[in-house]
Scaffold this motif. Structure first.
Motif: not given
Length: 88
Positions: A3, A5, A36-42, A63
């Motif tokens: 992983r 960023k 991974v963008c934001g906390e809830d979008k993969t 990320e």
């Protein structure tokens, strides 16, 4: 799993040509590659619909997540390409 960023510097964000460049690069690897963008979008980095549909703009921190047999090389090349603006 690897992983890392990175910030999107392409003026267009991940739209049109930069998205196509990312997808072509990601599809060169056997590993599962996600953004991974934001906390809830993969999103699946190998899918044009997912990448364009995410609406990731210039300046966004994302990320890159790679998992599989060639995850180290995939992560290294994709992160490098994003840092270079995806052939801008």
């Amino acid at each position: 799993m690897v992983r890392e960023k990175v910030t999107i510097i392409s003026k267009e964000g991940l739209h049109a040509r930069p998205a196509d460049t990312l997808i072509r690069l990601a599809n060169q690897y056997a590993s599962k590659i996600e953004i991974v963008c934001g906390e809830d979008k993969t999103i699946n980095a190998k899918s044009i619909l997912h990448v364009l549909g995410a609406g990731i703009n210039c300046g966004a921190e994302v990320e890159v997540v790679c998992e599989g047999e060639d995850e180290q090389e995939a992560s290294k090349r994709i992160v490098q390409a994003i840092k270079e603006g995806l052939d801008e």
